[in-house]
Design a protein around this motif. Structure first.
Motif, mmCIF file in Angstrom:
data_model
loop_
_atom_site.group_PDB
_atom_site.id
_atom_site.type_symbol
_atom_site.label_atom_id
_atom_site.label_comp_id
_atom_site.label_asym_id
_atom_site.label_seq_id
_atom_site.Cartn_x
_atom_site.Cartn_y
_atom_site.Cartn_z
ATOM 1 N N ASP A 105 0.819 -1.223 0.000
ATOM 2 C CA ASP A 105 0.000 0.000 0.000
ATOM 3 C C ASP A 105 0.850 1.268 0.000
ATOM 4 O OD1 ASP A 105 -2.345 -1.445 0.024
ATOM 5 O OD2 ASP A 105 -2.466 -1.502 2.214
ATOM 6 N N MET A 106 2.106 1.127 0.389
ATOM 7 C CA MET A 106 3.004 2.284 0.513
ATOM 8 C C MET A 106 4.050 2.198 -0.599
ATOM 9 S SD MET A 106 1.821 3.710 3.392
ATOM 10 C CE MET A 106 3.121 4.671 4.174
ATOM 11 N N LYS A 107 3.851 2.977 -1.663
ATOM 12 C CA LYS A 107 4.790 2.985 -2.783
ATOM 13 C C LYS A 107 5.858 4.045 -2.505
ATOM 14 C CE LYS A 107 2.358 -0.038 -5.099
ATOM 15 N NZ LYS A 107 2.849 -1.431 -5.289
ATOM 16 N N ILE A 108 6.916 3.634 -1.846
ATOM 17 C CA ILE A 108 7.972 4.540 -1.405
ATOM 18 C C ILE A 108 9.257 4.167 -2.135
ATOM 19 C CG2 ILE A 108 9.165 5.522 0.582
ATOM 20 C CD1 ILE A 108 6.117 5.876 0.626
ATOM 21 N N TYR A 109 9.803 5.124 -2.891
ATOM 22 C CA TYR A 109 11.014 4.894 -3.674
ATOM 23 C C TYR A 109 12.020 6.006 -3.394
ATOM 24 C CZ TYR A 109 7.583 2.233 -6.456
ATOM 25 O OH TYR A 109 6.592 1.390 -6.867
ATOM 26 N N GLY A 110 13.264 5.759 -3.877
ATOM 27 C CA GLY A 110 14.189 6.858 -4.080
ATOM 28 C C GLY A 110 13.815 7.464 -5.430
ATOM 29 N N PRO A 111 14.801 7.745 -6.280
ATOM 30 C CA PRO A 111 14.437 8.096 -7.670
ATOM 31 C C PRO A 111 13.604 6.967 -8.274
ATOM 32 C CG PRO A 111 16.743 8.597 -7.248
ATOM 33 C CD PRO A 111 16.262 7.849 -6.035
ATOM 34 N N LEU A 112 12.549 7.311 -8.981
ATOM 35 C CA LEU A 112 11.619 6.307 -9.491
ATOM 36 C C LEU A 112 12.350 5.346 -10.422
ATOM 37 C CD1 LEU A 112 8.581 5.686 -9.260
ATOM 38 C CD2 LEU A 112 8.261 6.914 -11.408
ATOM 39 N N PRO A 113 12.391 4.043 -10.110
ATOM 40 C CA PRO A 113 13.123 3.079 -10.946
ATOM 41 C C PRO A 113 12.569 3.038 -12.372
ATOM 42 C CG PRO A 113 12.527 2.114 -8.821
ATOM 43 C CD PRO A 113 11.796 3.412 -8.918
ATOM 44 N N HIS A 114 13.449 2.756 -13.345
ATOM 45 C CA HIS A 114 13.043 2.752 -14.743
ATOM 46 C C HIS A 114 11.998 1.676 -15.016
ATOM 47 C CE1 HIS A 114 15.932 5.750 -15.981
ATOM 48 N NE2 HIS A 114 16.924 5.077 -15.418
ATOM 49 N N ASN A 115 12.157 0.501 -14.406
ATOM 50 C CA ASN A 115 11.190 -0.566 -14.662
ATOM 51 C C ASN A 115 9.814 -0.210 -14.109
ATOM 52 O OD1 ASN A 115 12.202 -0.747 -12.025
ATOM 53 N ND2 ASN A 115 11.657 -2.911 -11.864
ATOM 54 N N VAL A 116 9.769 0.601 -13.050
ATOM 55 C CA VAL A 116 8.492 1.065 -12.497
ATOM 56 C C VAL A 116 7.923 2.194 -13.360
ATOM 57 C CG1 VAL A 116 7.363 2.112 -10.497
ATOM 58 C CG2 VAL A 116 9.137 0.379 -10.166
ATOM 59 N N ALA A 117 8.796 3.135 -13.766
ATOM 60 C CA ALA A 117 8.346 4.290 -14.546
ATOM 61 C C ALA A 117 7.799 3.880 -15.907
ATOM 62 C CB ALA A 117 9.500 5.273 -14.725
ATOM 63 N N ARG A 118 8.300 2.767 -16.470
ATOM 64 C CA ARG A 118 7.781 2.305 -17.762
ATOM 65 C C ARG A 118 6.319 1.877 -17.651
ATOM 66 N NH1 ARG A 118 13.004 -0.112 -18.612
ATOM 67 N NH2 ARG A 118 12.219 -2.072 -17.746
ATOM 68 N N LYS A 119 5.945 1.362 -16.488
ATOM 69 C CA LYS A 119 4.571 0.919 -16.285
ATOM 70 C C LYS A 119 3.673 2.056 -15.805
ATOM 71 C CE LYS A 119 6.124 -3.744 -15.025
ATOM 72 N NZ LYS A 119 6.170 -4.760 -13.934
ATOM 73 N N MET A 120 4.222 2.939 -14.965
ATOM 74 C CA MET A 120 3.436 4.035 -14.411
ATOM 75 C C MET A 120 4.363 5.205 -14.120
ATOM 76 S SD MET A 120 1.008 4.161 -10.984
ATOM 77 C CE MET A 120 -0.117 2.901 -11.592
#
Length: 540
Positions: free
Chosen positions: A394-409
């Motif tokens: 439920d808690m989407k906490i990242y450093g810089p948004l990873p590329h594999n995550v950013a490709r999806k959202m």
């Protein structure tokens, strides 16, 4: 009435009958069969194309209605009629349809469609977020307001302060949403008097780029946009300093840092010395600084170094009104009640500051409880990731948004899909994520001790945000889940209502961020104004 079949339909029927007879006699010429099949397939396609009404059973007349191809090309089709019966397809080839193209109407239709598309796109990007308010009823000045216009600046300020103290109570207002404000009656009356009375003198001194050249892109664009809109304003700006209530020093800390700071030196004292010399020049050239020791002067600085560039001039630090993004109550520079917390707004397109913002998802389309992505500088963000990165779905906490995550959202899609957007401080207490969350209708969660929130002199931030102390980061999910759904829905709705107060427009609109900043400066000027009338009001 006899219905005459078209020659093409007669040809098709005869061909089909001949083909069937050939199959029955088992004398089939396969080459001819394939050829006939391809011709018939082409004809069937043409028969089902609405623009080729020439192949219909009904005869076309000279008064045939116009036909539109894709809504843009205007055709008038006329068929030369004949009473003779045509028994084969070859005779049809002699009948050429007469096609008339109205070029002016066709081009006009194309242009009209393009204009409608552009207007629709513009409405989606700009007007959907910040609609033009309905025409306001003209304000009829009272006798005291008319007299106030002729008062000298100090007496006019005292009159305004007394008028605000006895502001009539307002429960509902057509322009403003009452739950967003600490006291709507006070804000409404103060804003009216600002529009009526306030005059600002802008010092013409200083060379570009540090002075009079606004920086309009990036996370420090608030100081540049205020400078741009203030210097082009005709309502509040006066060329006569004797009539001014406020004096604006139009320099940019971002441009100051770009022009003077030596990279790698870790020394910002030269910036402070430069500003010290600038203020000393103003106090020598003009009499206005020395009259009040700078208490009616103001600066606007969004760069993180803004507060520290005033240290070399004691009166500038102590007396001037400082509108700062870095509104840190712990450093001893920002003075609540006198200084102003400036919202940090990230502008990606200086030509269209409202582009690509807003239009957040509905609550039902926000499956993520809380979201953060960003660099890990400062004391708070590493602690946030330590407790929550990869610990809870439920808690989407990242450093810089990873590329594999950013490709999806993307980052923006994450904000639009989250109920709460975490806004932890970086090196300084301020963060552009607070305003970004408001833009995307995500309830901001501010994690920054000693931070004076923007416009907190008039806005009630508890109505549309959550403030979490830094020590409570381990309990963050628990704190958010404890908020009842009814309260969350109200906060999320209030976020939409407060958007208009944080948006920059190329042409300022009433109650937008430019006017809110100017009002906070005006409001704090009144709070520190200690002058008085002999009889307390113009009516006396």
């Amino acid at each position: 009435m006899v219905n005459i079949k078209s020659p093409l339909r007669l040809f098709i029927e005869d061909s089909i009958k001949e083909l069937i007879r050939g199959f029955r006699r088992q004398r089939i010429k396969w080459r001819n069969a394939f050829l006939l099949g391809s011709i018939m397939t082409t004809i069937v396609v043409l028969l089902h194309t609405p623009t080729f009404s020439v192949f219909s059973d009904e005869e076309e007349t000279e008064s045939s209605s116009p036909i539109y191809l894709n809504g843009s090309l205007h055709l008038n089709i006329q068929i030369v009629s004949s009473d003779a019966k045509v028994e084969n397809f070859h005779a049809l080839r002699t009948r050429t349809p007469i096609v008339q193209l109205n070029a002016s109407e066709a081009s006009g239709t194309v242009i009209s469609r393009k204009r409608r598309k552009r207007k629709k796109r513009k409405k989606t990007k700009d007007e959907l977020i910040l609609p033009d308010p309905p025409p306001a009823q003209p304000h009829v000045l009272s006798s005291s307001e008319r007299r106030a216009l002729s008062l000298p600046p100090k007496k006019a300020l005292t009159y305004a302060k007394l008028e605000i103290q006895r502001a009539p109570e307002i429960l509902n207002d057509t322009d403003l949403f009452a739950p967003l404000f600490r006291n709507l009656s006070v804000f409404k009356r103060s804003y009216e008097l600002m529009e009526l009375i306030l005059k600002v003198y802008i010092y013409p001194d200083g060379e570009k780029p540090i002075f009079h050249q606004p920086h309009l892109n990036g996370i420090y664009a608030s100081e540049g946009w205020f400078m741009k809109l203030m210097e082009s304003n005709t309502q509040f700006v006066t060329k006569n300093p004797e009539k001014a209530h406020l004096f604006y020093m139009p320099y940019s800390v971002k441009q100051l840092q770009t022009s003077i700071f030596v990279p790698g030196s870790h020394n910002i004292k030269p910036l402070s010395i430069f500003l010290r010399d600038y203020v000393n020049m103003l106090s020598t050239k003009y009499p206005f600084w020395n009259r009040t020791h700078g208490s009616d002067h103001f600066l606007v600085a969004c760069h993180d170094w803004g507060p520290y560039t005033v240290n070399e001039h004691p009166e500038l630090r102590r007396n001037a009104i400082k509108a700062l993004c870095n509104a840190d109550l712990s450093d001893g520079i920002f003075v609540p009640g006198k200084d102003v917390s400036l919202p940090e707004t990230s502008i990606r397109n200086a030509g269209k500051p409202l582009r690509n913002i807003g239009n957040g998802n509905r609550v039902s389309q926000r499956p993520i409880l809380a979201f953060f992505a960003g660099n890990l500088h400062g004391r708070v963000r590493p602690k946030l990731l330590k407790h929550w990165r990869n610990k809870d779905d439920d808690m989407k906490i990242y450093g810089p948004l990873p590329h594999n995550v950013a490709r999806k959202m993307t980052y923006v899609q994450h904000m639009k899909s989250s109920k709460y957007c975490l806004c932890p401080m970086g090196y300084e207490v301020n963060s552009p994520r607070i305003v970004e969350a408001i833009y995307y209708e995500c309830v901001p969660v501010v994690i920054a001790d000693n931070f004076m929130l923007p416009f907190s002199d008039v806005l009630d931030w508890s109505a549309f945000s959550v403030v979490v102390p830094e020590k409570e980061i381990p309990r963050l999910k628990e704190i958010l889940l404890e908020i009842p759904m009814r309260r969350y829905l109200k906060m999320q709705s209030n976020v939409k209502m407060v958007q208009r107060h944080f948006l920059w427009s190329p042409k300022p609109r009433k109650y937008d961020v430019f006017h809110m900043i100017l009002h906070s400066i005006w409001f704090n000027l009144l709070n520190q104004n200690q002058t008085s009338f002999d009889d307390h009001s113009p009516d006396s």
